[in-house]
Write an enzyme that holds these catalytic residues in place. Structure first.
Site, PDB file in Angstrom:
ATOM      1  N   CYS A  71     -15.137  25.333   2.929  1.00 46.41           N
ATOM      2  CA  CYS A  71     -14.429  24.138   3.387  1.00 46.41           C
ATOM      3  C   CYS A  71     -14.968  23.674   4.744  1.00 46.41           C
ATOM      4  O   CYS A  71     -15.095  24.476   5.672  1.00 46.41           O
ATOM      5  CB  CYS A  71     -12.930  24.395   3.500  1.00 46.41           C
ATOM      6  SG  CYS A  71     -12.055  22.886   3.978  1.00 46.41           S
ATOM      7  N   CYS A  75      -9.155  24.295  10.032  1.00 39.18           N
ATOM      8  CA  CYS A  75      -7.752  24.728  10.194  1.00 39.18           C
ATOM      9  C   CYS A  75      -7.719  26.182  10.696  1.00 39.18           C
ATOM     10  O   CYS A  75      -8.252  27.083  10.031  1.00 39.18           O
ATOM     11  CB  CYS A  75      -7.006  24.603   8.876  1.00 39.18           C
ATOM     12  SG  CYS A  75      -7.159  22.956   8.134  1.00 39.18           S
ATOM     13  N   CYS A  78      -6.740  29.298   8.534  1.00 38.83           N
ATOM     14  CA  CYS A  78      -7.248  29.402   7.161  1.00 38.83           C
ATOM     15  C   CYS A  78      -8.536  30.221   7.087  1.00 38.83           C
ATOM     16  O   CYS A  78      -9.502  29.947   7.808  1.00 38.83           O
ATOM     17  CB  CYS A  78      -7.489  27.999   6.616  1.00 38.83           C
ATOM     18  SG  CYS A  78      -8.159  28.006   4.952  1.00 38.83           S
ATOM     19  N   CYS A 115       0.315  26.258  -9.739  1.00 34.91           N
ATOM     20  CA  CYS A 115      -0.211  25.489  -8.617  1.00 34.91           C
ATOM     21  C   CYS A 115      -1.729  25.629  -8.567  1.00 34.91           C
ATOM     22  O   CYS A 115      -2.243  26.728  -8.316  1.00 34.91           O
ATOM     23  CB  CYS A 115       0.383  25.988  -7.304  1.00 34.91           C
ATOM     24  SG  CYS A 115       2.185  26.110  -7.342  1.00 34.91           S
ATOM     25  N   CYS A 147       1.463  21.738 -10.288  1.00 38.76           N
ATOM     26  CA  CYS A 147       1.373  21.228  -8.926  1.00 38.76           C
ATOM     27  C   CYS A 147      -0.099  21.312  -8.542  1.00 38.76           C
ATOM     28  O   CYS A 147      -0.731  22.342  -8.754  1.00 38.76           O
ATOM     29  CB  CYS A 147       2.222  22.070  -7.972  1.00 38.76           C
ATOM     30  SG  CYS A 147       2.102  21.532  -6.256  1.00 38.76           S
ATOM     31  N   CYS A 207       5.384  17.670  -2.484  1.00 42.01           N
ATOM     32  CA  CYS A 207       5.637  19.034  -1.990  1.00 42.01           C
ATOM     33  C   CYS A 207       4.956  19.121  -0.634  1.00 42.01           C
ATOM     34  O   CYS A 207       3.756  18.858  -0.525  1.00 42.01           O
ATOM     35  CB  CYS A 207       5.028  20.047  -2.961  1.00 42.01           C
ATOM     36  SG  CYS A 207       5.052  21.747  -2.355  1.00 42.01           S
ATOM     37  N   ARG A 277      11.088  26.896  -0.554  1.00 39.99           N
ATOM     38  CA  ARG A 277      10.347  28.052  -1.067  1.00 39.99           C
ATOM     39  C   ARG A 277       9.968  28.992   0.059  1.00 39.99           C
ATOM     40  O   ARG A 277       9.402  28.558   1.070  1.00 39.99           O
ATOM     41  CB  ARG A 277       9.070  27.592  -1.791  1.00 39.99           C
ATOM     42  CG  ARG A 277       8.276  28.750  -2.411  1.00 39.99           C
ATOM     43  CD  ARG A 277       7.114  28.213  -3.229  1.00 39.99           C
ATOM     44  NE  ARG A 277       7.534  27.023  -3.913  1.00 39.99           N
ATOM     45  CZ  ARG A 277       6.847  25.876  -3.915  1.00 39.99           C
ATOM     46  NH1 ARG A 277       5.700  25.786  -3.320  1.00 39.99           N
ATOM     47  NH2 ARG A 277       7.320  24.822  -4.535  1.00 39.99           N
TER      48      ARG A 277
HETATM   49 FE1  SF4 Z   1      -9.943  23.614   4.347  1.00 38.12          FE
HETATM   50 FE2  SF4 Z   1      -8.350  25.707   4.668  1.00 38.12          FE
HETATM   51 FE3  SF4 Z   1      -7.878  23.445   6.042  1.00 38.12          FE
HETATM   52 FE4  SF4 Z   1      -7.493  23.519   3.356  1.00 38.12          FE
HETATM   53  S1  SF4 Z   1      -6.357  24.692   4.911  1.00 38.12           S
HETATM   54  S2  SF4 Z   1      -8.483  21.890   4.537  1.00 38.12           S
HETATM   55  S3  SF4 Z   1      -9.113  24.935   2.721  1.00 38.12           S
HETATM   56  S4  SF4 Z   1      -9.683  24.797   6.228  1.00 38.12           S
END
Ligand code: SF4
Length: 332
Positions: A71, A75, A78, A115, A147, A207, A277
């Site tokens: 990705c 974030c 993550c 999901c 989902c 959600c 949840r």
């Molecule tokens: Fe990418 Fe993780 Fe952010 Fe989703 S949460 S956009 S997978 S870095």
């Protein structure tokens, strides 16, 4: 305040929620700042609201990590982000047979919702085609709700997912507007709100939830609950950060279990009729107090999370049975 007066104060919050009124920010803060000795009466009040809307039913949801790692976003929580060094699996979108096998596994686990989650800023047209094709076949052959969680959507992509039979679309707010820039720099809080609005416009059920434990204040947790009430999210996953080594937030501590219970009670009062949840990080943050979470929440993830392990499905089923609650099954 004397104990019985305090009990009445929590019950008055339940009355307020049941009558459709919104708690004030001060009342929300009082829930989060309650003494730990108050957690049982607080949960009792939250349970009255939960029981009014959901009885003793527990909805189960199962995630499949349909596209892992790779990705470009950053974030901080993550393990799949460009800035993470966590050793996660990296693969492109799973093929249709694997997505269908996941749906059968969700059925076997008595999950009502399957999901399909893919890492990334948003889906490519090819990825969307693959998801649409799998969703159509699942909807034609299994009594499962779907989902999807594929990131930021274009208008026509949201329309196609809705047409294919995607019941719900997940896009979390994650944290407060003020805290967002300290968690992610590659997209904004407002972009996330826009995607949730797009989901609603296209007739899918929104959600959207949060991750607690990312440096936010209690005032900000109350703001998140108010924002999700305002956004009218139907389903609200409350995640508790499971700090993964190799991510920028790896040094964040656990949310204490008693605090996690207060957060769940707050969201039940603030968004009384919604599916609350207890989501990622349940096992590592709530630990032995997991069963108590279901007095406020009415929904769980079963099985593994995106890149971390959940617990045995038999344990989750046992918790529900031991509480005298029951799994909510979809009608055929
Ligand atoms: Fe990418 Fe993780 Fe952010 Fe989703 S949460 S956009 S997978 S870095």
């Amino acid at each position: 305040m004397k104990t019985y007066e305090q009990d009445l104060a929590w019950q008055s919050l339940a009355d307020k929620a049941l009558s459709g009124q919104c708690l004030t920010a001060e009342e929300g803060l009082a829930v989060l700042e309650a003494d730990n000795d108050e957690v049982l009466p607080l949960l009792q009040a939250a349970f009255r609201v939960r029981k009014h809307f959901y009885g003793k039913k527990v909805k189960l949801n199962m995630i499949i990590n349909a596209k892992s790692g790779l990705c470009p976003e950053d974030c901080g929580y993550c393990s799949q982000s460009i800035v993470s060094t966590a050793p996660v699996k990296k693969y492109t979108l799973l093929d249709k047979d694997t997505l269908l096998a996941g749906a059968r596994e969700a059925m076997a686990r008595k999950a009502g919702t399957y999901c399909i989650v893919a890492a990334g800023k948003g889906p490519t047209e090819r990825e969307l085609d693959q998801v649409v094709s799998a969703v159509k076949e699942i909807r034609d052959t299994m009594p499962l709700k779907i989902c999807a969680c594929l990131g930021i959507l274009k208008d026509e992509q949201a329309e196609r997912l809705a047409e294919a039979g995607v019941h719900r679309y997940n896009h979390n707010l994650n944290t407060s507007k003020a805290n967002y820039p300290s968690i992610t720099s590659t997209h904004t809080y407002d972009q996330r709100v826009e995607t949730v609005e797009k989901v609603k416009l296209n007739g899918m059920s929104p959600c959207s939830g949060v991750i607690i434990g990312m440096g936010e204040t209690n005032v900000e947790i109350v703001e998140m609950a108010l924002a999700l009430r305002e956004l009218d999210a139907d389903s609200i996953p409350i995640n508790f950060l499971n700090a993964i080594p190799g991510t920028p937030l790896e040094h964040m501590g656990r949310t204490p279990a008693m605090k996690a219970l207060k957060v769940l009670a707050l969201f039940r009062f603030m968004c009384p009729s919604k599916e609350i949840r207890v989501a990622g990080g349940r096992e590592v943050n709530l630990r032995t107090l997991q069963p108590l979470s279901l007095y406020a929440a009415n929904s769980l993830f079963v099985g593994d999370y995106l890149t971390t392990a959940g617990q045995e499905i038999t344990t989750d089923h046992q918790i529900i049975e031991d509480l005298g609650f029951e799994i909510e099954l979809n009608a055929l």
